[in-house]
Design an enzyme around this catalytic site. Structure first.
Site: not given
Ligand code: G6P
Ligand code: MG
Length: 487
Positions: A11, A9
Site C-alpha cells: 500500500d 511494501d
Molecule cells: C497496510 C496499510 C495500512 C493498513 C494495513 C492493514 O499496512 O498501509 O493502512 O491498515 O495494511 O490492512 P488490512 O487490509 O489488513 O486492513
Molecule cells: Mg505502505
C-alpha cells in the site's frame, strides 16, 4: 553491491490502496463522530488493522466486541473499493521496475501488514511474479517489528541482509532496519523524520524512472560511516576482533563473536581496573565476558567453524556506535537459520551495554535454545586476575561479583534477558547458575519464516564508580573524563 532481492511494501508503494484505506477509515470515523483526517491517517501508514483502529479511536475506549465490529465495517468499506483495482493501478514506475528486475533475474517479494495483500496483488496482476508473499496473516508482530520482512526473506531463500526493502511508511522503514535490511523510503522527507539520518536509508519521492543502479546504491554501505567486513575469513579473525572493538570511555570490548570462536581473544577492559602482580607487569584486567550467547539449533551449537557459512556481513555504524553482524548459516544437521546481531556500549549510561539477536528459521522448523551468560572464566592470556566471589539471580537478571586478586578492586556484572517471538507458542524461559557462568535461557520452536528476538541488557560496575546516589545524570560525563570529541 546489487541487492540479491527486493522486498516491496504494497500500500503506497506498488499501488495506491493507501488512499482506499484512508477513505474507509474516514467513513468509519465520520459515522462514529470521531475526529479523524488525512493528517491523523499518516499515523496509520504501514501498521496493522487493529493498530490503525486505535489511531482512529484516538484514546476513546471501546470493548473488544465493538473493536471487532468496527474493523469488520472498515474492511467492508475497503472491499467496496477493491472492485475498482486492476492492472492499471500500479503506481508510476512500478511496472517498469518489475520488468527490469525480471530481466535482470533479481527476485522480489511482497511484505504488507494487510490481510488484503493477496487479493490486491491478484487484481493488479502481479501475484504470479512474486517469489514470496508475506501478509497480515504471516506473523504475529507487525511493522515496526522486523518479523514480516524476515519472513519474506526466508520465503525468498535469500540472506535477510541482502534484501532491499521499498517502503512508504516510517513504521515500515523502522521494521526494515530492525530486520537488518537497507531501505528505500518513498515519500516526503518529513514523513520519515530521524530515520533518514540512518546510513542504510535512501529516500525518493516515488519509483518513477528508478534504475537498478540506484537500487544498488541504496543497498550499499555508506563508506563515510560504515566499517564493513563482507564474507568470513578465519585468517583475519584476530585482526577483525580489534577493528570491531566498541567502547564508551568507561569500558571497551573487543569484537569477538557472541557465540565464541576457537582461539578468540575475548577482552573487556574497564578504565582504571588493573591488577598488579609481582611476577609480571601491571595490566588492565580482562573482565567477565558479557557477550556470551550460546545458540543451539536443534541440538547443534551455532559456530562459524562448523556447518556452512552461506552469507556473512558485519559492520560498525560509526554514527550510531552500533556493531551489526548478519549470518546465514547451515547447521551440520542441515537446517538453515538467518541470524542478526546488534551490539552497543551505551555512551550516556556508561555502565550499560546491550545485544539484540534475531534468529529466523529458514529451511526447516527448528528448536532454538539461547543461553545468555556472563562468563567469569576469563584471563589475561592465561594469567588469572579475578577471584569470583558470588553470583545469583534476582528476578529476570543474573549477576556475578568478582575482585581483582592483588589490587582488590571489586566489580560486578549483571545481565537481563527479554525474549519475543513470532512463533505462535511463545518462548520458554529458565536460568542456569553454573559456577562462574550464570546464564538465562530462552527456548522457542520456530517454523520457517518465524523469528525469535532476544535482548540481552548488561551492566558492568566497579568500585571506581561513584557510590549509589552520586552517579552522574544520564548524558553527563564525570569531570575527569576526556572530552568525547576533539574540540
Ligand atoms: C497496510 C496499510 C495500512 C493498513 C494495513 C492493514 O499496512 O498501509 O493502512 O491498515 O495494511 O490492512 P488490512 O487490509 O489488513 O486492513
Ligand atoms: Mg505502505
Amino acid at each position: 553491491m546489487t541487492p540479491t532481492a527486493l522486498i516491496f511494501d504494497l500500500d503506497g508503494v506498488i499501488t495506491d490502496t493507501a488512499e482506499y484505506h484512508y477513505q474507509a477509515w474516514q467513513r468509519l470515523a465520520d459515522e462514529e463522530g470521531l475526529p479523524f483526517d488525512r493528517a491523523a491517517n499518516e499515523n496509520c501508514r504501514g501498521i496493522s488493522r487493529r493498530e490503525s483502529l486505535l489511531v482512529v479511536l484516538g484514546g476513546r475506549p471501546a470493548t473488544e466486541e465493538q473493536m471487532q465490529t468496527m474493523m469488520a465495517r472498515k474492511q467492508g468499506y475497503y472491499e467496496e473499493s477493491l472492485d475498482q483495482i486492476g492492472p492499471d493501478d500500479l503506481l508510476p514506475g512500478v511496472a517498469g521496475l518489475l520488468d527490469a528486475l525480471d530481466a535482470a533475474g533479481i527476485p522480489y517479494a511482497l511484505a504488507s501488514a494487510s490481510k488484503n495483500a493477496r487479493p490486491v496483488c491478484e487484481r493488479l496482476g502481479i501475484a504470479g511474479r512474486l517469489a514470496a508473499l508475506a501478509d497480515g496473516y504471516s506473523v504475529e508482530r507487525q511493522k515496526p517489528h522486523p518479523d514480516l520482512f524476515r519472513f519474506a526473506a526466508a520465503g525468498l531463500g535469500v540472506a535477510a541482509a541482502n534484501c532491499l526493502v521499498v517502503e512508504d511508511a516510517a513504521a515500515g522503514v523502522e521494521a526494515a532496519l530492525a530486520a537488518g535490511m537497507p531501505a528505500l523510503a518513498l515519500g516526503p522527507a518529513d514523513r520519515f523524520g530521524g530515520l533518514l539520518a540512518d546510513g542504510r536509508v535512501t529516500r525518493r519521492d516515488d519509483l518513477r524512472d528508478v534504475t537498478l543502479d540506484e537500487l544498488a546504491a541504496a543497498a550499499a554501505f555508506d563508506p563515510g560511516w560504515h566499517v564493513v567486513q563482507s564474507g568470513f575469513d578465519p585468517a583475519t579473525q584476530h585482526h577483525m576482533e580489534t577493528i570491531f572493538t566498541l567502547g564508551n570511555g568507561a569500558f571497551a570490548t573487543r569484537g569477538t563473536f557472541e557465540e565464541g570462536y576457537p582461539g578468540e581473544s575475548a577482552l573487556t577492559l574497564a578504565h582504571g581496573v588493573w591488577d598488579d602482580m609481582p611476577i609480571v607487569f601491571t595490566e588492565l584486567v580482562n573482565l567477565p565476558n558479557w557477550l556470551r550467547l550460546t545458540i543451539t539449533i536443534d541440538g547443534d551449537d551455532f559456530r562459524l567453524d562448523q556447518g556452512r557459512v552461506l552469507d556473512f556481513q558485519r559492520y560498525t555504524d560509526l554514527r550510531a556506535g552500533v556493531l551489526r553482524r548478519a549470518v546465514l548459516w547451515q547447521a551440520p544437521n542441515g537446517k538453515t537459520v538467518d541470524l542478526h546481531f546488534e551490539r552497543f556500549i551505551a555512551y550516556p549510561r556508561r555502565h550499560v551495554a546491550a545485544i539484540r539477536l534475531l534468529v529466523t528459521a529458514v529451511s526447516h522448523p527448528c528448536a532454538v535454545v539461547v543461553r545468555a551468560a556472563i562468563d567469569g572464566h576469563v584471563a589475561n592470556q592465561d594469567l588469572l586476575h579475578l577471584n569470583l566471589e558470588e553470583q545469583g539471580k534476582s528476578g529476570d537478571t543474573v549477576w556475578l561479583r568478582a575482585r581483582t586478586r592483588h589490587t582488590q578492586r571489586a566489580l560486578a556484572v549483571a545481565a537481563a534477558l527479554s525474549a519475543e517471538t513470532s512463533a505462535d507458542n511463545g518462548t520458554e524461559r529458565a536460568a542456569d547458575l553454573c559456577a562462574g557462568q550464570p546464564a538465562l535461557l530462552a527456548t522457542a520452536d520456530l517454523k520457517p519464516g518465524q523469528t525469535l528476538q532476544l535482548d540481552k541488557l548488561v551492566a558492568i560496575t566497579t568500585d571506581r564508580d561513584p557510590p549509589a546516589g552520586h552517579a552522574p545524570a544520564t548524558g553527563e560525563a564525570p569531570a575527569s573524563w576526556p572530552a568525547p570529541w576533539p574540540k
